[in-house]
Scaffold this motif. Structure first.
Motif, mmCIF file in Angstrom:
data_model
loop_
_atom_site.group_PDB
_atom_site.id
_atom_site.type_symbol
_atom_site.label_atom_id
_atom_site.label_comp_id
_atom_site.label_asym_id
_atom_site.label_seq_id
_atom_site.Cartn_x
_atom_site.Cartn_y
_atom_site.Cartn_z
ATOM 1 N N HIS A 16 21.104 2.448 -2.059
ATOM 2 C CA HIS A 16 22.465 2.979 -2.177
ATOM 3 C C HIS A 16 23.412 2.374 -1.134
ATOM 4 C CE1 HIS A 16 20.590 5.433 0.917
ATOM 5 N NE2 HIS A 16 21.805 5.733 1.349
ATOM 6 N N LEU A 17 22.863 1.655 -0.141
ATOM 7 C CA LEU A 17 23.729 1.043 0.875
ATOM 8 C C LEU A 17 24.175 -0.366 0.486
ATOM 9 C CD1 LEU A 17 21.772 2.176 4.067
ATOM 10 C CD2 LEU A 17 23.880 3.167 3.169
ATOM 11 N N ILE A 18 23.603 -0.876 -0.595
ATOM 12 C CA ILE A 18 23.889 -2.267 -0.949
ATOM 13 C C ILE A 18 25.397 -2.553 -1.109
ATOM 14 C CG2 ILE A 18 23.596 -3.988 -2.802
ATOM 15 C CD1 ILE A 18 20.634 -3.422 -2.686
ATOM 16 N N PRO A 19 26.170 -1.648 -1.724
ATOM 17 C CA PRO A 19 27.612 -1.934 -1.803
ATOM 18 C C PRO A 19 28.230 -2.164 -0.420
ATOM 19 C CG PRO A 19 27.056 -0.073 -3.208
ATOM 20 C CD PRO A 19 25.812 -0.423 -2.469
ATOM 21 N N GLU A 20 27.790 -1.386 0.576
ATOM 22 C CA GLU A 20 28.295 -1.605 1.946
ATOM 23 C C GLU A 20 27.872 -2.972 2.473
ATOM 24 O OE1 GLU A 20 27.728 1.257 5.108
ATOM 25 O OE2 GLU A 20 27.564 2.844 3.591
ATOM 26 N N PHE A 21 26.585 -3.303 2.234
ATOM 27 C CA PHE A 21 26.083 -4.606 2.700
ATOM 28 C C PHE A 21 26.884 -5.739 2.048
ATOM 29 C CE2 PHE A 21 21.532 -2.663 3.165
ATOM 30 C CZ PHE A 21 21.977 -1.913 4.237
ATOM 31 N N GLU A 22 27.223 -5.544 0.770
ATOM 32 C CA GLU A 22 27.990 -6.572 0.070
ATOM 33 C C GLU A 22 29.336 -6.792 0.750
ATOM 34 O OE1 GLU A 22 27.408 -8.644 -2.797
ATOM 35 O OE2 GLU A 22 25.405 -8.134 -2.042
ATOM 36 N N LEU A 38 22.771 -10.925 8.353
ATOM 37 C CA LEU A 38 23.048 -9.506 8.118
ATOM 38 C C LEU A 38 21.881 -8.605 8.494
ATOM 39 C CD1 LEU A 38 24.891 -9.358 4.689
ATOM 40 C CD2 LEU A 38 25.809 -8.854 6.954
ATOM 41 N N LEU A 39 20.747 -9.220 8.869
ATOM 42 C CA LEU A 39 19.552 -8.413 9.064
ATOM 43 C C LEU A 39 19.776 -7.265 10.054
ATOM 44 C CD1 LEU A 39 16.621 -7.804 8.538
ATOM 45 C CD2 LEU A 39 15.982 -9.569 10.172
ATOM 46 N N LEU A 51 19.792 -3.262 9.291
ATOM 47 C CA LEU A 51 18.778 -2.371 9.869
ATOM 48 C C LEU A 51 19.444 -1.201 10.596
ATOM 49 C CD1 LEU A 51 16.226 -5.024 11.222
ATOM 50 C CD2 LEU A 51 15.834 -3.393 9.355
ATOM 51 N N ARG A 52 20.513 -1.493 11.314
ATOM 52 C CA ARG A 52 21.200 -0.420 12.042
ATOM 53 C C ARG A 52 21.763 0.615 11.076
ATOM 54 N NH1 ARG A 52 25.227 -2.071 16.682
ATOM 55 N NH2 ARG A 52 25.345 0.197 16.641
ATOM 56 N N ARG A 53 22.347 0.133 10.013
ATOM 57 C CA ARG A 53 22.949 1.027 9.027
ATOM 58 C C ARG A 53 21.879 1.893 8.353
ATOM 59 N NH1 ARG A 53 24.914 4.467 7.358
ATOM 60 N NH2 ARG A 53 26.385 4.751 5.649
ATOM 61 N N ILE A 54 20.738 1.259 8.054
ATOM 62 C CA ILE A 54 19.646 2.008 7.412
ATOM 63 C C ILE A 54 19.146 3.094 8.365
ATOM 64 C CG2 ILE A 54 17.260 1.855 6.585
ATOM 65 C CD1 ILE A 54 17.985 -1.020 5.610
ATOM 66 N N GLU A 93 13.815 -8.408 -0.410
ATOM 67 C CA GLU A 93 14.354 -8.804 -1.698
ATOM 68 C C GLU A 93 15.855 -9.092 -1.592
ATOM 69 O OE1 GLU A 93 14.853 -6.728 -5.942
ATOM 70 O OE2 GLU A 93 13.082 -6.115 -4.783
ATOM 71 N N TYR A 94 16.580 -8.183 -0.906
ATOM 72 C CA TYR A 94 18.033 -8.304 -0.882
ATOM 73 C C TYR A 94 18.497 -9.522 -0.077
ATOM 74 C CZ TYR A 94 22.919 -7.330 0.059
ATOM 75 O OH TYR A 94 24.274 -7.449 0.172
ATOM 76 N N LEU A 95 17.895 -9.732 1.107
ATOM 77 C CA LEU A 95 18.342 -10.842 1.959
ATOM 78 C C LEU A 95 17.569 -12.130 1.700
ATOM 79 C CD1 LEU A 95 18.760 -8.954 5.359
ATOM 80 C CD2 LEU A 95 20.571 -9.633 3.777
ATOM 81 N N GLY A 96 16.460 -12.006 0.956
ATOM 82 C CA GLY A 96 15.673 -13.204 0.656
ATOM 83 C C GLY A 96 15.039 -13.819 1.882
#
Ligand code: SF4
Ligand code: SF4
Ligand code: FES
Ligand code: FES
Lengths: 481, 154
Positions: B3-9, B23-24, B28-31, B48-51
């Motif tokens: 659910h945080l992916i939109p923020e990461f984007e 972004l790692l 991690l801090r946000r999570i 998966e997200y950051l590859g």
């Protein structure tokens, strides 16, 4: 053309971009742990310091070239910093060279003698860390000896791309570790990290405590494990260190295999299958010629084989893709006219083996298919039912698939039940007992040398072929060609 | 973590293309802010997200002491024990907390209320000794102040 001055001597920089590369290419030795020609530059060990005159001391592995720069590799400030770095690297190192497999070929040992040479100046107790940490079935890690150069980590990221290893924690608690739930068993190239580790932190379990390296010497050879034909070194005891207290096997065995650097074929790497060649070479050897299973002298067997050749009408040969270029040519010159010849794979991929990848490993598990096919074609073997004689050279043929009643002349090296099922069995030498060349799948020809004694009762195929066709026998040319 | 992916984007738009791995640490801090710790499933999600390979995430998690792999209590008491705070009584505060809470530094009380940690300089030496409770600084603490503070934390 860019030129720089190293210790006052002008040198061309060529294609190189850093001071360390130029120095090494021109015969100036600068010590280095973390730098490796095939890996990215991290600059963490700091022993490669040099003085850039007018600019101060910095690390050569990451010092860019500028035209006319003047570099000193052995000035007073350089010596002082190197010494301090070596003291630092040894702070928690156990200095257990006496029981370390790397002793004798360890950069830390060499640099210590050459550039430091002093006992520890720190009086603090050394920190202890993990010993014998299993990274895989093949490799154990001694964290106390690790100097955290990260070569092994970069290898798994940049070369083998298995991404297994990492550096966890910080400072003096930092450890090389595999990712959770993973091990170096996932990496078919893992054993290269043993070679590139500058110290004795990464240890081969199959070589552990087997021999001090100065009792061994390397013989250049070619890995027969696949069509890449990586050039390798076979390490075996030096002749003067073959001891009467050791049995014959220990005295003559190949103790380990390392890569022989070769930019045209394998660079400085080989796969784990190449490391396991000693097991392949250690299989029980056939040294007794046989006639329908009964022991006969080598000369008797050759005589009988000539008779078979003479009497048979239709003759087919299954040519070994493990024969050397020399042997293959000898076969064609001496026996090519007598046989319809097909090249066969002596070995197929084993269960669980990596069949092919885009680094080195090739699907064809034989070293010399290319040269054999250049001489004898690429057609798959077809043996008509009215064939009277089949010559089988090397492994990989199930006699049950041959036409019923056909006479079999078998040339092999290993002690196998088939040997006794052939009409004539002649024991031939293996790669480590003779010299020769293989041609890899790209056409690159690499030489190998003998490193094990020739056995009594065994003949080189190259010597055998002319004897089989010698005019002393009554075999005549013009058979199926 | 999904659910945080939109923020990461949105964070991604601040970086030049091809630098996703950068972004790692922010991810991690946000999570951790969101869940309280970094779970195994979060690591898998980031792989998966950051590859990037899992080992690189484990390296970062083990390098930074502030990133946690395990849940902690509702109130995280971080007592500074660096030079200034120690000289101004931090060790006594730590002893007192160990006695009161019945846990050692690094441990969580059985009721899940408190986690006790000791940390290096919090950058507030002028008001030593300092205890951080979750995100808030509590400065110039005496033993009595600390008692009163604990009362207020349920
Ligand atoms: S194990 Fe060897 S190669 Fe790996 S970081 Fe340590 S010293 Fe370097
Ligand atoms: S890639 Fe092929 S030739 Fe090279 S070491 Fe492995 S098996 Fe041998
Ligand atoms: S070789 Fe230059 S810092 Fe290690
Ligand atoms: S020493 Fe505690 S805040 Fe600096």
């Amino acid at each position: 053309m860019t030129a720089i001055f190293i210790n006052g001597q002008s040198v061309e920089t060529g294609d190189h971009t850093t001071v360390l590369q130029v120095a090494l290419a021109n015969g100036f030795h600068i010590p280095h742990f973390c730098w490796h020609p095939e890996l990215s530059v991290v600059g963490n060990c700091r022993v490669c310091v040099v003085e850039h005159e007018g600019r101060g001391v910095g690390i050569a592995c990451n010092m860019p070239i500028s035209d006319g720069m003047r570099v000193l590799t052995d000035s007073e400030p350089v010596r002082a910093q190197r010494k301090a770095m070596l003291q630092f690297i040894l702070l928690n190192h156990p200095v257990d060279c006496g029981i370390c497999d790397k002793a004798g070929e360890c950069s830390l040992q060499d640099y210590h003698y050459e550039y430091n040479g002093e006992t520890a100046i720190s009086g603090d107790a050394k920190l202890h860390s993990t010993k014998f940490f299993p990274l895989s079935e093949r490799i154990i890690l001694d964290n106390e000896r690790c100097i955290l150069c990260s070569r092994c980590v970069r290898f798994t990221r940049e070369i083998s791309k298995s991404n297994v290893l990492g550096l966890e924690n910080r400072g003096d608690s930092m450890l090389v570790r595999p990712a959770e739930g993973r091990s170096l068993d996932d990496d078919p190239y893992s054993d290269n990290v043993i070679d590139i580790c500058p110290v004795g932190a990464l240890l081969s379990r199959s070589f552990l405590y087997q021999a001090r390296v100065w009792y061994l010497e390397p013989t250049p050879s070619v890995c027969p494990g696949c069509a890449r034909g990586c050039t390798v070194q076979f390490w075996h005891r030096k002749a003067e260190w073959r001891l009467s207290g050791l049995d014959e096997r220990h005295n003559t065995r190949v103790h380990r295999v390392t890569a022989l650097e070769n930019p045209r074929v394998n660079g400085p790497w080989i796969c784990n299958k190449g490391r396991d060649l000693p097991e392949l070479l250690d299989r029980p050897r056939a040294t007794q010629a046989l006639q329908k299973g009964a022991p006969v002298s080598l000369m008797q067997a050759i005589e009988t084989a000539r008779g078979l050749l003479d009497q048979a009408g239709k003759r087919v040969a299954l040519v070994s893709s493990w024969g050397s270029n020399e042997e293959l040519r000898a076969f064609r010159n001496s026996l090519g006219d007598y046989f319809t010849s097909f090249v066969k794979p002596d070995h197929l991929p084993l269960e669980g083996e990596v069949v092919e990848d885009d680094l080195l490993i090739r699907a064809d598990k034989n070293p010399n298919t290319r040269a054999a096919q250049d001489l004898f074609g690429t057609a798959a073997a077809e043996i008509p039912d009215d064939t009277e004689l089949v010559l089988v050279w090397g492994e990989g043929v199930d006699f049950g698939t041959l036409p019923r009643g056909v006479k079999i002349l078998f040339l092999g090296s290993w002690l196998l039940p088939e040997n006794g099922h052939a009409d004539v069995f002649i024991p031939i030498s293996i790669q480590t007992e003779r010299r020769g060349h293989y041609t890899n799948f790209e056409g690159v020809v690499s030489p190998f040398e003998a490193c094990q004694p020739h056995r009594d009762g065994v003949i080189d195929a190259e010597t055998l072929f002319p004897l089989l066709s010698a005019p002393g026998g009554s075999a005549s040319g013009g058979g199926a060609a | 973590m999904k659910h945080l992916i939109p923020e990461f984007e949105r964070m991604k738009t601040r970086l030049p293309p091809g630098h996703d791995a950068t972004l790692l640490v922010p991810c991690l801090r946000r999570i951790q802010e969101d869940r309280g710790f970094i779970d195994n499933s979060d690591i898998d999600g980031l792989v998966e997200y950051l590859g990037i390979p899992r080992i690189q995430i484990e390296e970062v998690l083990s390098f930074y002491g502030m990133l946690r792999r395990k849940p902690i209590g509702r109130w995280h008491l971080q007592v500074c024990r660096n030079v200034s705070c120690s000289m101004r009584g931090a060790e006594r505060l730590i002893d007192e907390l160990i006695g009161k809470l019945g846990v050692q530094p690094g441990e969580t009380t059985a009721d899940g209320r408190f986690t006790l940690s000791t940390v290096e300089c919090l950058g507030s030496c002028g008001t030593a000794p300092v205890v951080m409770v979750n995100e808030a600084y509590h400065e110039n603490l005496s033993a009595a102040d600390l008692d009163a503070l604990l009362e207020r934390l349920d």
